[in-house]
Design an enzyme around this catalytic site. Structure first.
Site, PDB file in Angstrom:
ATOM      1  N   LYS A 136     -15.665  20.006 -12.044  1.00 36.06           N
ATOM      2  CA  LYS A 136     -15.972  20.099 -13.475  1.00 36.06           C
ATOM      3  C   LYS A 136     -15.129  19.075 -14.221  1.00 36.06           C
ATOM      4  CE  LYS A 136     -16.393  23.721 -17.061  1.00 36.06           C
ATOM      5  NZ  LYS A 136     -16.268  25.167 -17.319  1.00 36.06           N
TER       6      LYS A 136
ATOM      7  N   MET B 213     -16.383  23.497 -24.108  1.00 31.99           N
ATOM      8  CA  MET B 213     -16.624  24.469 -23.017  1.00 31.99           C
ATOM      9  C   MET B 213     -16.724  25.908 -23.500  1.00 31.99           C
ATOM     10  SD  MET B 213     -14.112  22.601 -20.339  1.00 31.99           S
ATOM     11  CE  MET B 213     -12.799  22.826 -21.477  1.00 31.99           C
TER      12      MET B 213
ATOM     13  N   SER C 180     -20.298  27.247 -19.233  1.00 30.95           N
ATOM     14  CA  SER C 180     -19.979  25.854 -19.455  1.00 30.95           C
ATOM     15  C   SER C 180     -19.898  25.012 -18.183  1.00 30.95           C
ATOM     16  CB  SER C 180     -18.643  25.753 -20.199  1.00 30.95           C
ATOM     17  OG  SER C 180     -17.571  26.158 -19.377  1.00 30.95           O
TER      18      SER C 180
ATOM     19  N   ILE D 117     -14.264  31.284 -18.852  1.00 28.28           N
ATOM     20  CA  ILE D 117     -13.522  32.032 -19.861  1.00 28.28           C
ATOM     21  C   ILE D 117     -14.390  33.139 -20.459  1.00 28.28           C
ATOM     22  CG2 ILE D 117     -14.112  30.566 -21.844  1.00 28.28           C
ATOM     23  CD1 ILE D 117     -11.275  30.988 -22.876  1.00 28.28           C
ATOM     24  N   ALA D 118     -15.709  33.009 -20.304  1.00 29.00           N
ATOM     25  CA  ALA D 118     -16.613  34.011 -20.880  1.00 29.00           C
ATOM     26  C   ALA D 118     -17.866  34.161 -20.022  1.00 29.00           C
ATOM     27  CB  ALA D 118     -17.015  33.609 -22.299  1.00 29.00           C
ATOM     28  N   GLY D 119     -17.811  33.491 -18.859  1.00 29.16           N
ATOM     29  CA  GLY D 119     -18.955  33.493 -17.949  1.00 29.16           C
ATOM     30  C   GLY D 119     -19.281  32.108 -17.418  1.00 29.16           C
ATOM     31  N   SER D 120     -18.417  31.150 -17.671  1.00 26.81           N
ATOM     32  CA  SER D 120     -18.749  29.735 -17.447  1.00 26.81           C
ATOM     33  C   SER D 120     -18.959  29.324 -15.997  1.00 26.81           C
ATOM     34  CB  SER D 120     -17.679  28.842 -18.084  1.00 26.81           C
ATOM     35  OG  SER D 120     -17.769  28.903 -19.487  1.00 26.81           O
TER      36      SER D 120
END
Lengths: 553, 553
Positions: A132, A181, A207, A228-231
């Site tokens: 990434k 992101m 992201s 961080i939230a599903g990335s």
């Protein structure tokens, strides 16, 4: 003022020019569409030389053993993935940095070492690994989607890159992210839009969308994402891949470029994405064995643990069917049902998982993400002279209104941390209470949950972030493994007309369910374990897969 | 407006009235002074019945084995400590809650269980354990030194109290803290001043000053303190005790009352204080064995680890003699020298420890502590109608100036977190680099360091907080064990007249060195290990003690 379009054009030109001329295929997307393909991986299989096609469909673990046995050269493997990645990028727009020359040189060196020493340098000897954009490599940008950061080359290497290289990995590309992101769709003014490898009309997710697209297209066998939230989990899910979201402190994040680097209530974590579950384990086990806690202060000194005891007894699993805030589409529910039935058939025990604080967790996670009112995003976008994209406004509603973009104070922030601890305590309490529902009187081993309430979405189609099933896992710092279970099937997945949505977003989700749109899209589930239980989440995922395949003994 | 003096008088009266009448000794401090004593422990030895004196000089480990062998009853032990604590409190003012009746009842119950089952309920069966005021027990205050919180009884029990009780501990008192627990001197408008058990002119230290005083006087054999900037280590050091400051996430802090509860860059930690090193280990091992990670989400799932491998080789130790910001007084340096010589004599290897970022760590720690400009302190003091004590102004300079008490914003806070991570990385790097200085090419096992630059201080004597050798350990989240090495000796510890101080505080420290003042005061050192290395710090401390005693093989 920077002219952001010039910067963007220059960057895109640089990326495309770093593809060797013989691999440049102008109009490849049109060729693909006129050949009737929406699935990039399928299309690439038709145009690549058979040996390259064959190599790029193997798993990383298979490649590693063949290289270890001397049956394959690192160079050949690298060459095949570089070629396929070059084509995939020209269709999906998934790379931010391409450096095949360095990769092929490194692969050659590894082959030389193998020839001399008759052994591999480590468990990832000769495995191409995509990274990434955030992961720093010297002399390459880590622009994380910002115009302002384009051209600002890193001078150092992220710890995880060091560790992977020490174990024999070969880097060849870095991959796209949405600006900052903080979005489930990978798009930026700098790089443009990254498309889905399974269906060109869809988003690759975000992201870690560049990773999702590239691995989905077969242009990478093993990639490094962050979450961080599903990335990690969203792009894995949208492309039918495997992904591991570890707990914070298990896989080193040191010296990785980030947004909101000091935000530690719900920190971003780093983990692998791949086309096989075994590859996730190979990656995680290898990294943990390097004892990076002596280098990265945030890594906890827990060695890789043996989970063979799990195979000796029936599993106990909690099922989260629906959070009652955003009902999953029928194909998602069917994926859960098929998993449920397969587990039941093999004698595992299943209880309902309904955490009473689910909404509080979700709300708090959004407060944490939005704590600075988009201050950092605004500053960096201004610096690059670029407009703020809509998708960033889902995370930072105050960016819609210039005047209201106000950061919270530290006392308010500490209150959020307290609330997080309270909710994590309640979560563990609820987990312990599952012991009252199992026949053995022991608590559950894991939770089976949806990843996303639907099977991906088309570009710009969703004006909000349905992170209901992903971001709570981040706030609670659980381990999660994403695994593909099925694909949408127009012949069985019908619309549930009589469901009455409980809120506006839930209604939008219901409205978005148009069967034809989703046909053949992959459906994944999550296997969620408690904090720092990466080994367990992987072992249970493996058992779930065996059940689904009917091979579990 | 609350009349804080009334609240304070009522609270002090309650505490004193909770001492059984037969143990109330009006004028005990005068009696002690007129008998020529400054040392409370020595004095109590002269007035207690011989059997109680004998019991209260045993270590917790000794008491536990005698109870386990049926040689001692829990009741007798409890009775002796209650009596001694009652007297100690009347001299030192070290308790905030006294509940001997409940304790004796509980001890009786434990004796009954032992009689019936012929076994102990756990490793702490019948051990009286004193608790810092912060630890919640139902129906008792956890006022943490605030007038405003006096009389607000807890409704629940801290997890650590639950765990200790499950293992057989008996609670009988809670102990004083300075207001907000951000001071190295234990004083509050609510409870007044807590004196030093070794010398009545001195402070007991802080913030676990009540524990330090009570254990120092023999009124407790094992206590629970907390430490955010030295709060376990300072009172341990000032009373010549042993103390363990664990890393965050090893010993459960769940449901413990706190200041700045959501401040997670440099969180407060909880740990034991005792008169023997073995007692610290007994405590930590017992707590960790309870696997509280299933209850407290901040506990890391690391079981207690065996350190016997350390006994099979020579140790490698770094010595921090002086941070070049605050030169330790001669007795402290002599304690380090004696330790150095004993280790050398026994063949251990010693290198210099000079961390180039020591000042940055110290400065950042102070920024973190002062991040809200004293906002919370101000609010709570206002609520209680009490004046803000001087010692709080050392931590929050902005409290001196009404107008400047401004909390920082979340973006600024995140920058501090980033800086913390940078410094922790540099710390590990420096630690790894010690491998270049050892004969084996292996890095050091631990650092030996001063605790406080001098051997305690007299009440209100120091108008600043010389936390140079304690708070960096908190910011770096290292493990530290405090252990007594020697006492000040007027015949050998001379003033170093030619030393030229490097800054104003350093000059104040130099000025404060008046030999007669410190005579016979205890001198402790710290054994500092990396994060989550509690077992190692204890094992090395044990080896250091053996060397000092000349018994190491």
């Amino acid at each position: 003022m920077v002219n952001w379009k010039l910067v963007s054009d220059r960057k895109k030109g640089q990326v495309n020019n770093s593809i060797p001329e013989e691999w440049q295929v102008p109009g490849i997307s049109l060729d693909m569409e006129s050949s009737g393909f929406l699935n990039t991986s399928d299309y690439l299989d038709t145009i690549l030389p058979p040996n390259e096609k064959a190599l790029t469909t193997l798993s990383a673990s298979e490649l590693a053993s063949r290289i270890h046995r001397g049956e394959l050269s690192s160079y050949k493997v690298c060459y095949a993935f570089c070629h396929r990645a070059a084509l995939a990028h020209q269709i999906l727009n998934c790379c931010t940095e391409i450096f095949f020359d360095k990769a092929l040189k490194r692969a050659k060196e590894l082959d030389n070492i193998f020839e001399v020493t008759k052994t591999t340098v480590g468990p990832l000897h000769g495995i191409p690994v995509s990274l990434k954009d955030q992961i720093n490599l010297p002399e390459l940008d880590s622009a994380i989607g910002y115009v302002a950061l384009s051209g600002k080359k890193s001078t150092s290497k992220s710890l995880i890159a060091n560790v992977l290289e020490e174990m024999g990995a070969v880097f060849y590309v870095k991959t796209t992210v949405p600006t900052a992101m903080i979005a489930s769709e990978t798009v930026s003014n700098l790089h443009g839009y990254t498309w889905n490898a399974i269906n060109l009309n869809f988003t690759s997710g975000g992201s870690s969308g560049g990773e999702g697209a590239l691995i989905g297209a077969g242009g990478s066998v093993l990639g490094v994402g962050t979450d961080i939230a599903g990335s990690i989990r969203i792009p894995a899910s949208f492309q039918g891949l495997y992904g591991l979201k570890p707990s914070y402190g298990r896989i080193p994040y040191m010296n990785v470029k980030n947004s909101y680097a000091g935000q530690e209530i719900m920190p971003s974590v780093i983990g692998p994405m791949a086309r096989s579950l075994a590859d996730l384990e190979m990656f995680a086990r290898a990294i943990v064995s390097c004892e990076t806690w002596n280098i990265d202060p945030n890594i906890v000194p827990i060695p890789w643990r043996d989970m063979s005891f799990l195979a000796k007894r029936k599993l106990r699993l909690g099922f989260l069917w629906d959070d009652h805030l955003m009902k999953p589409h029928p194909p998602i529910t069917r994926a859960l049902e098929e998993t449920f039935n397969a587990l039941k058939f093999h004698g595992h025990e299943i209880v309902q998982w309904d955490f009473p604080y689910q909404k509080d967790v979700l709300d708090l996670a959004k407060e944490v993400l939005g704590a600075d009112g988009g201050h950092e995003v605004k500053l960096l976008c201004e610096e690059g002279g670029e407009p703020i994209l809509d998708c960033l406004k889902y995370a930072f509603p105050s960016l819609n209104d210039e005047s209201s973009s106000i950061s919270m104070g530290v006392n308010e922030w500490w209150k959020l941390a307290e609330k997080k601890n309270f909710l994590k305590e309640k979560f563990l309490e609820h987990w312990r209470e599952t012991a009252n529902a199992t026949s053995s009187g022991e608590e559950i081993d894991a939770i089976i949950s949806p990843v996303w309430p639907f099977a991906g979405f088309e570009a710009h189609a969703i004006p909000f972030d349905p992170i209901n099933y992903t971001v709570p896992i981040n706030l609670l710092d659980c381990t999660s493994v994403v695994l593909p279970v099925t694909t949408v099937d127009v012949t069985v997945d019908k619309k549930e007309h009589d469901y009455i949505p409980t809120n506006e977003d839930d209604a939008s989700v219901k409205d978005y369910y148009d069967l034809a749109r989703f046909d053949k899209m992959p459906v994944c589930i999550q296997v969620v374990c408690k904090r720092m239980e990466e080994e367990k989440a992987l072992a249970i995922s493996s058992a779930v897969l065996d059940c689904l395949k009917g091979t579990f003994k």
